[in-house]
Motif scaffolding. Sequence first.
Motif, PDB file in Angstrom:
ATOM      1  N   THR A  37      30.250  69.011 -66.257  1.00 17.85           N
ATOM      2  CA  THR A  37      31.663  69.796 -66.503  1.00 17.85           C
ATOM      3  C   THR A  37      32.372  70.904 -65.654  1.00 17.85           C
ATOM      4  O   THR A  37      33.760  71.276 -65.596  1.00 17.85           O
ATOM      5  CB  THR A  37      31.894  70.655 -68.176  1.00 17.85           C
ATOM      6  N   CYS A  38      31.357  71.759 -65.318  1.00 18.40           N
ATOM      7  CA  CYS A  38      31.774  72.902 -64.397  1.00 18.40           C
ATOM      8  C   CYS A  38      31.882  72.258 -62.798  1.00 18.40           C
ATOM      9  O   CYS A  38      31.784  73.264 -62.041  1.00 18.40           O
ATOM     10  CB  CYS A  38      31.017  74.084 -64.484  1.00 18.40           C
ATOM     11  N   PHE A  88      45.346  73.729 -70.240  1.00 15.38           N
ATOM     12  CA  PHE A  88      43.637  73.070 -70.371  1.00 15.38           C
ATOM     13  C   PHE A  88      43.087  72.378 -71.961  1.00 15.38           C
ATOM     14  O   PHE A  88      41.953  71.627 -71.183  1.00 15.38           O
ATOM     15  CB  PHE A  88      43.102  74.003 -70.210  1.00 15.38           C
ATOM     16  N   ARG A  89      44.091  71.817 -71.612  1.00 13.76           N
ATOM     17  CA  ARG A  89      43.962  70.519 -73.019  1.00 13.76           C
ATOM     18  C   ARG A  89      44.089  69.286 -72.486  1.00 13.76           C
ATOM     19  O   ARG A  89      43.322  67.981 -72.649  1.00 13.76           O
ATOM     20  CB  ARG A  89      45.411  70.275 -73.893  1.00 13.76           C
ATOM     21  N   LYS A 147      39.368  68.079 -70.092  1.00 11.80           N
ATOM     22  CA  LYS A 147      38.245  67.915 -71.155  1.00 11.80           C
ATOM     23  C   LYS A 147      37.956  66.007 -71.038  1.00 11.80           C
ATOM     24  O   LYS A 147      38.939  65.386 -70.411  1.00 11.80           O
ATOM     25  CB  LYS A 147      38.949  67.286 -72.265  1.00 11.80           C
ATOM     26  N   THR A 184      38.056  80.442 -64.916  1.00  9.80           N
ATOM     27  CA  THR A 184      37.559  79.100 -65.918  1.00  9.80           C
ATOM     28  C   THR A 184      36.452  78.819 -65.768  1.00  9.80           C
ATOM     29  O   THR A 184      35.861  78.288 -67.070  1.00  9.80           O
ATOM     30  CB  THR A 184      39.071  78.404 -64.795  1.00  9.80           C
ATOM     31  N   CYS A 185      35.408  78.624 -65.040  1.00 14.23           N
ATOM     32  CA  CYS A 185      34.375  78.248 -65.173  1.00 14.23           C
ATOM     33  C   CYS A 185      33.411  79.939 -65.566  1.00 14.23           C
ATOM     34  O   CYS A 185      32.350  79.155 -65.968  1.00 14.23           O
ATOM     35  CB  CYS A 185      33.865  77.339 -63.869  1.00 14.23           C
ATOM     36  N   GLU A 245      33.055  82.772 -66.358  1.00 17.58           N
ATOM     37  CA  GLU A 245      33.498  83.007 -67.596  1.00 17.58           C
ATOM     38  C   GLU A 245      32.169  82.772 -69.044  1.00 17.58           C
ATOM     39  O   GLU A 245      31.507  82.890 -69.279  1.00 17.58           O
ATOM     40  CB  GLU A 245      34.959  83.217 -68.376  1.00 17.58           C
ATOM     41  N   ALA A 246      32.389  80.835 -68.252  1.00 18.80           N
ATOM     42  CA  ALA A 246      31.760  79.975 -69.538  1.00 18.80           C
ATOM     43  C   ALA A 246      30.249  79.815 -68.918  1.00 18.80           C
ATOM     44  O   ALA A 246      29.709  79.582 -69.948  1.00 18.80           O
ATOM     45  CB  ALA A 246      32.817  79.163 -69.769  1.00 18.80           C
ATOM     46  N   ALA A 247      29.914  80.287 -68.326  1.00 19.88           N
ATOM     47  CA  ALA A 247      28.924  79.591 -67.495  1.00 19.88           C
ATOM     48  C   ALA A 247      27.616  79.748 -68.544  1.00 19.88           C
ATOM     49  O   ALA A 247      27.693  81.185 -69.277  1.00 19.88           O
ATOM     50  CB  ALA A 247      28.640  79.950 -65.709  1.00 19.88           C
ATOM     51  N   GLY A 281      26.566  78.500 -71.476  1.00 21.27           N
ATOM     52  CA  GLY A 281      25.927  78.556 -72.404  1.00 21.27           C
ATOM     53  C   GLY A 281      27.713  78.993 -73.572  1.00 21.27           C
ATOM     54  O   GLY A 281      26.879  79.509 -74.618  1.00 21.27           O
ATOM     55  N   GLY A 282      28.056  79.938 -73.067  1.00 26.60           N
ATOM     56  CA  GLY A 282      29.480  80.876 -73.461  1.00 26.60           C
ATOM     57  C   GLY A 282      29.782  81.674 -72.959  1.00 26.60           C
ATOM     58  O   GLY A 282      29.729  81.254 -71.937  1.00 26.60           O
ATOM     59  N   VAL A 283      30.677  82.777 -73.590  1.00 25.22           N
ATOM     60  CA  VAL A 283      31.652  82.927 -72.601  1.00 25.22           C
ATOM     61  C   VAL A 283      30.987  84.412 -72.454  1.00 25.22           C
ATOM     62  O   VAL A 283      30.735  85.155 -73.021  1.00 25.22           O
ATOM     63  CB  VAL A 283      32.627  83.954 -74.026  1.00 25.22           C
TER      64      VAL A 283
END
Lengths: 111, 458
Positions: B113-114, B146-147, B150, B183-184, B186-188, B190-192
């Motif tokens: 997903t990244c 960003f919707r 997905k 976008t990617c 920050e979320a790497a 498994g979470g912010v």
Amino acid sequence: MKKPASIMLVVARMLVVALMLVGIAGKASAAETKMVGVITQIEISGKDAKVATATLKDNKTGEAVVITVQDDLTLDKFKDHRIVEGDEIRCKYEAKDGKNVSTYFRKTAGC
Amino acid sequence: MRRSALVGSMLFALLQATSARAEHPGKSEIEKSGYAGPSTCERCHPGKAKEFLGTVHWKHASRVDNVEHLDPKAEYGMKNRIYTMCNGNDVVNDLKETPKNAAGKSKFTGCNTCHPGNHLSDVGSTGPEAEAAVDCLVCHSTDYDFRQRKPHLDDRGRVVMGQDRSTKAALSIGKPTVKNCMTCHEAAGGGVLVKRGFAFNKDTDAHAAKGMVCVDCHAAKNHKMPTGYDPNNWANDGVRLSCAGCHGEKPHKLAAYNDHTARIACQTCHIPRTGGAVAKDFTVWERGADGYYEPTTLKKEANETAPVYAWYDKTVRNEPHFIGPHGSRKDGKSKLYPFKIYMGKAFYDRKTGQLLSMDFAPPMATGDTRAGVESAARTLGMKNPAQVAKDAVPGWQTIYFGSDHLVTRSKALNCINCHGVNGVLDFKALGYSHAEARKLTNPEIYFKQLVQQQKEEW
């Protein structure tokens, strides 16, 4: 009897300090609430909005809590839909003027 | 003026950049014809999509020459690495729908997903179809919805990663902003802010406070993204950046600080805190309120943890239970660096002692982590996957992450932070003799300097 009096004074001062500390600690924990919950609704008006509300369903109690969001980073994430209804959020908020004002608002999930 | 010419000219550019972002010259053309994906961009920027397919951001892998026990001809990265920040990778944890959970529901999960492709053209794919699948706008548009980004099933039942390909999004084109990169990034993990734990804003980083963005430093040419030598960032486009690359080795007005830069990395003094996940357990997953399971994770905020200091010669020790810096005080090339320490628990192969990887789909639905190990072992073609999973032994791995953001000037370490008797450095553990350590923690070292500073300040 000078001595006991001064000791009394010291004790009294310590008590005051202790009470103040308890007061501060008590106040801090009463004012800030932590929760994890799923967003059921986001209300934000337009691109230039400086405030939004998000309703979170508390995972522990099942209750709906309306959170007021004011920080730019989170508002931006509402605007570009990085955060949407259905996302699970870790949130901290403070009660201010009858509102639950968010101090921390992050998605629990990542990649 | 000691400030290097580079930083000076950079500053000039920054002052200019603070005036409104220039409009993209292609805008009116795109407005007329609409956005049909990379082919639209290629009309004026020929070759960009093909060029992008050769980079780490598309391949999630590259040859790696500074990490031990690797095949110099093979490529390594998030595509195929097995370690414990993400116990899966793009191969074993390929984007897919989970089995149904107890409530009869499923969801999509996967490391890729990244990736800025559409999953049909996945990590490392090539050819015209892959070129057409690149999501240029996720990095270049400031009006991305960003919707759209997905995972979903297409009409043939294949898992597709969505993209915002609207003309509206393509009308706000420019250099990537902090938000595009985050976008990617920050979320790497498994979470912010879980993986590296760095927030990039004016409160947390001196460069952000000056209005700088990621690509002011990570200035990509031909989409090759410069990186440094974080022991856990293996894949690279062959282009490196460093603090000294802009500031030079002697950026200080005070000689006392410049005297340290030969042995002590800039980051050691200028990045005194780190953050993000401290430890994770992949062997036991916790059931969340939504009925799905997640690895158990101990998280900290950006700036909440103290780093560990170690000598680093920019080559990496790579063992089943340890990924971190090689180096020593005496080798003549190592410097002292700060590291964010992370420890992850996962399954090891009973026979070989090697770390095993995990497909997240099974444990996410049922909490059965050994089923995840079995699925991964099957994907990798290991012999008797069921037995491998049954015999697997839990164990911990320690990882040293580079700590290269959250730069501060006002909170930089000063003389007493290191040379005080209870300073942040353990001189003996770092290879100094008892006598040397005593000398290095004696006020003789800093007394004059600090008295002088005291006079200036008052």
